[in-house]
Motif scaffolding. Structure first.
Motif, PDB file in Angstrom:
ATOM      1  N   ASP A  14       0.830  -1.213   0.000  1.00  0.00           N
ATOM      2  CA  ASP A  14       0.000   0.000   0.000  1.00  0.00           C
ATOM      3  C   ASP A  14       0.859   1.254   0.000  1.00  0.00           C
ATOM      4  O   ASP A  14       0.560   2.222  -0.695  1.00  0.00           O
ATOM      5  CB  ASP A  14      -0.938   0.009   1.205  1.00  0.00           C
ATOM      6  CG  ASP A  14      -2.009  -1.062   1.143  1.00  0.00           C
ATOM      7  OD1 ASP A  14      -2.223  -1.623   0.039  1.00  0.00           O
ATOM      8  OD2 ASP A  14      -2.624  -1.340   2.192  1.00  0.00           O
ATOM      9  N   LYS A  17       2.347   1.745  -3.471  1.00  0.00           N
ATOM     10  CA  LYS A  17       1.282   2.125  -4.404  1.00  0.00           C
ATOM     11  C   LYS A  17       0.934   3.607  -4.236  1.00  0.00           C
ATOM     12  O   LYS A  17       0.777   4.341  -5.211  1.00  0.00           O
ATOM     13  CB  LYS A  17       0.046   1.246  -4.188  1.00  0.00           C
ATOM     14  CG  LYS A  17      -1.063   1.542  -5.157  1.00  0.00           C
ATOM     15  CD  LYS A  17      -2.237   0.570  -5.106  1.00  0.00           C
ATOM     16  CE  LYS A  17      -2.529  -0.005  -3.766  1.00  0.00           C
ATOM     17  NZ  LYS A  17      -3.760  -0.812  -3.717  1.00  0.00           N
ATOM     18  N   GLU A  18       0.813   4.058  -2.993  1.00  0.00           N
ATOM     19  CA  GLU A  18       0.495   5.462  -2.732  1.00  0.00           C
ATOM     20  C   GLU A  18       1.641   6.383  -3.159  1.00  0.00           C
ATOM     21  O   GLU A  18       1.400   7.457  -3.705  1.00  0.00           O
ATOM     22  CB  GLU A  18       0.155   5.676  -1.259  1.00  0.00           C
ATOM     23  CG  GLU A  18      -1.174   5.088  -0.862  1.00  0.00           C
ATOM     24  CD  GLU A  18      -2.329   5.648  -1.669  1.00  0.00           C
ATOM     25  OE1 GLU A  18      -2.423   6.880  -1.840  1.00  0.00           O
ATOM     26  OE2 GLU A  18      -3.154   4.843  -2.150  1.00  0.00           O
ATOM     27  N   ASP A  20       3.716   5.832  -5.585  1.00  0.00           N
ATOM     28  CA  ASP A  20       3.678   5.870  -7.047  1.00  0.00           C
ATOM     29  C   ASP A  20       2.520   6.717  -7.571  1.00  0.00           C
ATOM     30  O   ASP A  20       2.580   7.231  -8.686  1.00  0.00           O
ATOM     31  CB  ASP A  20       3.591   4.450  -7.622  1.00  0.00           C
ATOM     32  CG  ASP A  20       4.885   3.676  -7.438  1.00  0.00           C
ATOM     33  OD1 ASP A  20       5.914   4.291  -7.088  1.00  0.00           O
ATOM     34  OD2 ASP A  20       4.864   2.444  -7.626  1.00  0.00           O
ATOM     35  N   ARG A  21       1.483   6.903  -6.782  1.00  0.00           N
ATOM     36  CA  ARG A  21       0.362   7.776  -7.145  1.00  0.00           C
ATOM     37  C   ARG A  21       0.671   9.247  -6.845  1.00  0.00           C
ATOM     38  O   ARG A  21      -0.133  10.119  -7.136  1.00  0.00           O
ATOM     39  CB  ARG A  21      -0.888   7.385  -6.371  1.00  0.00           C
ATOM     40  CG  ARG A  21      -1.495   6.098  -6.816  1.00  0.00           C
ATOM     41  CD  ARG A  21      -2.734   5.813  -6.000  1.00  0.00           C
ATOM     42  NE  ARG A  21      -3.375   4.605  -6.485  1.00  0.00           N
ATOM     43  CZ  ARG A  21      -4.253   3.900  -5.810  1.00  0.00           C
ATOM     44  NH1 ARG A  21      -4.630   4.294  -4.597  1.00  0.00           N
ATOM     45  NH2 ARG A  21      -4.780   2.817  -6.315  1.00  0.00           N
ATOM     46  N   GLY A  22       1.807   9.479  -6.201  1.00  0.00           N
ATOM     47  CA  GLY A  22       2.186  10.839  -5.847  1.00  0.00           C
ATOM     48  C   GLY A  22       1.690  11.270  -4.484  1.00  0.00           C
ATOM     49  O   GLY A  22       1.808  12.437  -4.110  1.00  0.00           O
ATOM     50  N   ASN A  23       1.148  10.345  -3.720  1.00  0.00           N
ATOM     51  CA  ASN A  23       0.648  10.647  -2.381  1.00  0.00           C
ATOM     52  C   ASN A  23       1.792  10.508  -1.374  1.00  0.00           C
ATOM     53  O   ASN A  23       1.895   9.518  -0.667  1.00  0.00           O
ATOM     54  CB  ASN A  23      -0.500   9.716  -2.003  1.00  0.00           C
ATOM     55  CG  ASN A  23      -1.003   9.966  -0.599  1.00  0.00           C
ATOM     56  OD1 ASN A  23      -0.693  10.982   0.011  1.00  0.00           O
ATOM     57  ND2 ASN A  23      -1.772   9.032  -0.081  1.00  0.00           N
ATOM     58  N   TYR A  58      10.492  12.926  -6.584  1.00  0.00           N
ATOM     59  CA  TYR A  58       9.398  12.639  -7.506  1.00  0.00           C
ATOM     60  C   TYR A  58       9.206  13.761  -8.532  1.00  0.00           C
ATOM     61  O   TYR A  58       8.699  13.520  -9.617  1.00  0.00           O
ATOM     62  CB  TYR A  58       8.102  12.339  -6.754  1.00  0.00           C
ATOM     63  CG  TYR A  58       8.015  10.890  -6.338  1.00  0.00           C
ATOM     64  CD1 TYR A  58       7.353   9.961  -7.126  1.00  0.00           C
ATOM     65  CD2 TYR A  58       8.626  10.437  -5.175  1.00  0.00           C
ATOM     66  CE1 TYR A  58       7.285   8.625  -6.767  1.00  0.00           C
ATOM     67  CE2 TYR A  58       8.566   9.098  -4.803  1.00  0.00           C
ATOM     68  CZ  TYR A  58       7.896   8.203  -5.605  1.00  0.00           C
ATOM     69  OH  TYR A  58       7.838   6.879  -5.252  1.00  0.00           O
ATOM     70  N   ASP A  63       7.651   9.845 -13.359  1.00  0.00           N
ATOM     71  CA  ASP A  63       7.073   8.565 -13.774  1.00  0.00           C
ATOM     72  C   ASP A  63       7.657   7.383 -13.000  1.00  0.00           C
ATOM     73  O   ASP A  63       7.477   6.233 -13.380  1.00  0.00           O
ATOM     74  CB  ASP A  63       7.254   8.363 -15.281  1.00  0.00           C
ATOM     75  CG  ASP A  63       8.706   8.386 -15.719  1.00  0.00           C
ATOM     76  OD1 ASP A  63       9.573   8.800 -14.919  1.00  0.00           O
ATOM     77  OD2 ASP A  63       8.992   8.000 -16.867  1.00  0.00           O
ATOM     78  N   SER A  65       8.064   4.398 -10.656  1.00  0.00           N
ATOM     79  CA  SER A  65       7.132   3.416 -10.113  1.00  0.00           C
ATOM     80  C   SER A  65       7.923   2.246  -9.549  1.00  0.00           C
ATOM     81  O   SER A  65       9.059   2.005  -9.939  1.00  0.00           O
ATOM     82  CB  SER A  65       6.143   2.930 -11.173  1.00  0.00           C
ATOM     83  OG  SER A  65       6.820   2.209 -12.172  1.00  0.00           O
TER      84      SER A  65
END
Length: 76
Positions: A14, A17-18, A20-23, A58, A63, A65
């Motif tokens: 998790d 994933k976050e 990589d979403r920019g969070n 980032y 990009d 990931s």
């Protein structure tokens, strides 16, 4: 029933994933408030400095990931 190892793996999945979403705020959720992060080539960083470093990283690599081939939480 979920084992502690399965739960720890889910946290790592998790988290990445976050990220990589920019969070990048996820850092504040997974790091202890008094955490000191050691990253090669940088001085030890507190949570706020780690967040700022992540923002710069980032921005340079938008990009970026992560992919997980193996995730091991069992044993030592």
């Amino acid at each position: 029933m979920e084992t502690i190892e399965e739960r720890n793996k889910a946290i790592v999945r998790d988290y990445l994933k976050e990220m990589d979403r920019g969070n990048l705020a996820i850092l504040k959720e997974v790091l202890a408030p008094n955490a000191i992060v050691h990253f090669p080539g940088f001085p030890p960083m507190d949570v706020q400095a780690t967040l700022q470093g992540g923002e710069m990283f980032y921005a340079a690599f938008p990009d970026l990931s992560h992919s997980i081939d193996d995730l091991i939480a069992e044993g030592d």
